[in-house]
Design an enzyme around this catalytic site. Structure first.
Site, PDB file in Angstrom:
ATOM      1  NE  ARG A  76      -8.839  33.325 -12.449  1.00 30.97           N
ATOM      2  CZ  ARG A  76      -9.141  32.727 -11.315  1.00 30.97           C
ATOM      3  NH1 ARG A  76     -10.338  32.186 -11.141  1.00 30.97           N
ATOM      4  NH2 ARG A  76      -8.259  32.625 -10.346  1.00 30.97           N
ATOM      5  CE  LYS A 219      -5.867  30.854 -15.297  1.00 31.13           C
ATOM      6  NZ  LYS A 219      -4.725  29.894 -15.349  1.00 31.13           N
ATOM      7  CG  HIS A 238      -2.923  26.156 -12.880  1.00 32.34           C
ATOM      8  ND1 HIS A 238      -3.048  26.835 -11.704  1.00 32.34           N
ATOM      9  CD2 HIS A 238      -2.888  27.097 -13.857  1.00 32.34           C
ATOM     10  CE1 HIS A 238      -3.081  28.131 -11.943  1.00 32.34           C
ATOM     11  NE2 HIS A 238      -2.990  28.310 -13.245  1.00 32.34           N
ATOM     12  CB  SER A 256      -2.735  34.025 -10.502  1.00 28.45           C
ATOM     13  OG  SER A 256      -3.381  33.435 -11.599  1.00 28.45           O
ATOM     14  CE  LYS A 260       0.875  28.844 -13.359  1.00 29.77           C
ATOM     15  NZ  LYS A 260       0.280  29.948 -12.573  1.00 29.77           N
ATOM     16  CB  THR A 261       4.472  33.947 -15.847  1.00 28.25           C
ATOM     17  OG1 THR A 261       3.158  33.419 -16.057  1.00 28.25           O
ATOM     18  CG2 THR A 261       4.920  34.685 -17.095  1.00 28.25           C
ATOM     19  CG  ASP A 275      -1.447  29.711 -16.509  1.00 27.18           C
ATOM     20  OD1 ASP A 275      -1.070  29.644 -15.323  1.00 27.18           O
ATOM     21  OD2 ASP A 275      -2.628  29.911 -16.821  1.00 27.18           O
ATOM     22  NE  ARG A 340      -3.295  38.252 -14.356  1.00 27.14           N
ATOM     23  CZ  ARG A 340      -2.623  37.172 -14.023  1.00 27.14           C
ATOM     24  NH1 ARG A 340      -1.751  36.640 -14.869  1.00 27.14           N
ATOM     25  NH2 ARG A 340      -2.788  36.601 -12.852  1.00 27.14           N
TER      26      ARG A 340
END
Length: 550
Positions: A76, A219, A238, A256, A260-261, A275, A340
């Site tokens: 990003r 996002k 988030h 990130s 989390k994932t 997410d 990713r």
């Protein structure tokens, strides 16, 4: 007339049909929907064919995933994000380094630049989907783009409408115009580079120029929801979420690279989402229809659910593979650390469909501490929970943003500052009310370094983090004995099944001298205090007192 190429006949025969849903918005966003080569909610196989035929650097992996490149930008570009300053929202938005103002005039220049580019493409893709699994709060999101890769990505990340829902789709609530292959004009007022990601809440439009990184769309939708959901009286988060056999829901906050994932993809629990979620008066719902997992060092042994989700229909970004076997080398970081995969959530075997869960019983705040001095797990008081939520300490992981090549210590309010639109205390206040109302337990888990800082210590083993999460879910940690960690005042369990005792306390795990350990703890504590000072005037005394004491 909105001609759409049929996916039910031979590609050699061009068949077009009238589509009232697209006709309804002709002229509203400037896109020419009458073109003969416009494809709406195209079949996955057709998107594969187009990507392979027209987009250089596209291949199919040995597992059947579409392998593609996001171009120069592999993460990003938060410095190029803009929110339009207009009368309907200007008093609500948290203006500053996260939300930079863009004039309505400058937005229209960018908008016209994007429209002109898209209208001259040989092929144009439209995907109409939903954000939010709860019908009461979901938004209709339209994506217009020139790359099959981008359309397939958002096909995976948004909630896919049924045939009947598509027929009655009507006007979108928000439109994303992705002209990422075309640069912004750097001389337009408010531009700092040839990249621009801008959102106009009054016009309900988002425009992307100068970056083909698909994560900007994902996002962008989250940023939109982060504004509209609290305005509707519900809390956007988030976080990832999963649910146990007894209906016990857990939330996992984190930026990130914090886990989390990975930690929410638990074979013993149903996955609600990885997410982005919203906590309402009836429970939590996932915003997305898919997952966007980091794949660096991915293996079937460590993360079997995610590994198994990489198949036909999934999108692999910026990975390296063997030219002969098409087998992906997930350990190869030569293109980026931010490799990713985007896949539909139903590719996870135990996904909860629809992705709606009950009120959370456990809330886990994930941090990746590159200093190596935060405990692998701590039980937080209510005040500490608010302090750490507002602080949002972690380390930016390499590759998640353009230019980040190694972990950088950072404070990201609400564990998602780049996506906040309102002031952090507004989200924190809503979260405190939810935690108190539903008596949820809150935990701080460090998935970062242990035994020393980055470069000296080692990253905490995933199996230890999983064991800690298991101990939270089975109730072991609620009954455990605790010791208080000095300066930070955190409660550390004396024992956790499956985790060596010396790992649990950073002081005993430290490989250096006591002097260097104490200095590192003090240094991090000072950073916490300095960061929180900007929120102290809006925080209660007990929350301020929950911070580290030097």
């Amino acid at each position: 007339m909105a001609p759409i190429r049929s996916t039910t006949r031979s590609p050699a025969v061009s068949i077009y049909k009238h589509d009232a849903a697209l006709d309804a918005s002709v002229g509203k966003d400037g896109i020419d929907y009458t073109r003969v080569n416009l494809l709406r909610n195209t079949a996955v196989a057709k998107l594969y064919e187009d990507a392979l035929r027209y987009e250089p650097g596209t291949s199919i992996s040995s597992a059947g995933a579409l392998v593609t490149s996001s171009g120069k930008k592999t993460g990003r570009s938060p410095r190029d994000k803009r929110i339009v300053d207009e009368e309907t929202t200007t008093e609500d938005i948290w203006w500053g380094p996260v939300n930079t103002k863009l004039s309505e005039h400058a937005f229209l220049i960018n908008h016209e630049r994007a429209v002109d580019y898209l209208n001259t493409r040989e092929r144009l893709y439209v995907f109409d989907g939903f954000a939010g699994w709860d019908p009461k709060y979901r938004l209709k999101i339209r994506v217009v783009c020139a790359r099959a890769y981008h359309s397939l990505f958002m096909h995976n990340m948004l909630i896919r409408p049924t045939e009947e829902e598509l027929k009655t789709y009507g006007e979108p609530d928000f439109t994303i115009l992705n002209a990422g292959a075309f640069p912004a004009n750097r001389y337009t007022t408010g531009m700092t580079s040839s990249t621009s990601v801008s959102i106009n809440f009054k016009l309900r439009q988002m425009v992307i120029l100068g970056t083909e990184y698909a994560g900007e769309m994902k996002k962008g939708v989250f940023t939109i929801m982060h504004y509209l959901m609290p305005k509707a009286g519900v809390l956007s988060l988030h976080s990832s979420a999963n649910q146990g056999l007894q209906g016990d829901t857990s939330l996992f906050f984190g930026l990130s690279g914090t886990g989390k994932t990975t930690l929410s993809a638990d074979p013993a629990r149903a996955l609600i989402g990885d997410d982005e979620h919203v906590w309402t008066d009836t429970g939590v719902f996932n915003i997305e229809g898919g997952c966007y997992a980091k794949t660096i060092d991915l293996s079937a042994e460590k993360e079997p659910e995610i590994f198994g989700a990489i198949r036909f229909g999934s999108v692999l970004e910026n990975v390296v593979f063997d030219e002969d076997t098409r087998i992906v080398d997930y350990s190869d970081k030569s293109l980026t650390e931010n490799t990713r995969c985007a896949y539909p959530i139903e590719y996870i075997p135990n996904a909860l469909i629809p992705c709606i869960g009950k009120h959370p019983k456990n809330i886990v705040m994930l941090t990746c501490d590159a200093q190596g001095v935060l405990p692998p797990v701590s039980k937080l008081t209510s005040a500490q929970a608010m302090y750490h939520f507002i602080s949002g300490y972690t380390s930016k992981m390499a590759g998640t943003e353009d230019g980040v090549v190694e972990p950088e210590a950072t404070f990201s309010a609400c564990f998602g500052q780049p996506f906040l639109v309102l002031h952090p205390t507004q989200y924190a206040t809503m979260l405190a009310q939810k935690i108190g109302e539903h008596k949820a337990d809150v935990w701080l888990i460090n998935t970062g370094w242990n035994g020393g800082a980055y470069g000296t210590g080692k990253r905490i083993a995933l199996k230890y983090s999983r064991a800690i999460v298991d101990a939270i879910h089975n109730g072991e940690l609620k009954k455990a004995e605790y010791v208080t960690y000095p300066i930070f005042g955190l409660e550390i369990p004396k024992a956790v099944t499956g985790v060596p005792a010396e790992v649990l306390n950073p002081a005993t795990a430290w490989q250096g001298t006591p002097q260097t350990f104490n200095a590192t703890v003090s240094k991090l504590a000072a950073l916490f205090n300095k960061n929180f000072a900007k929120y102290a005037d809006q925080a209660t005394e007990d929350v301020i007192a929950a911070g580290p004491k030097l």
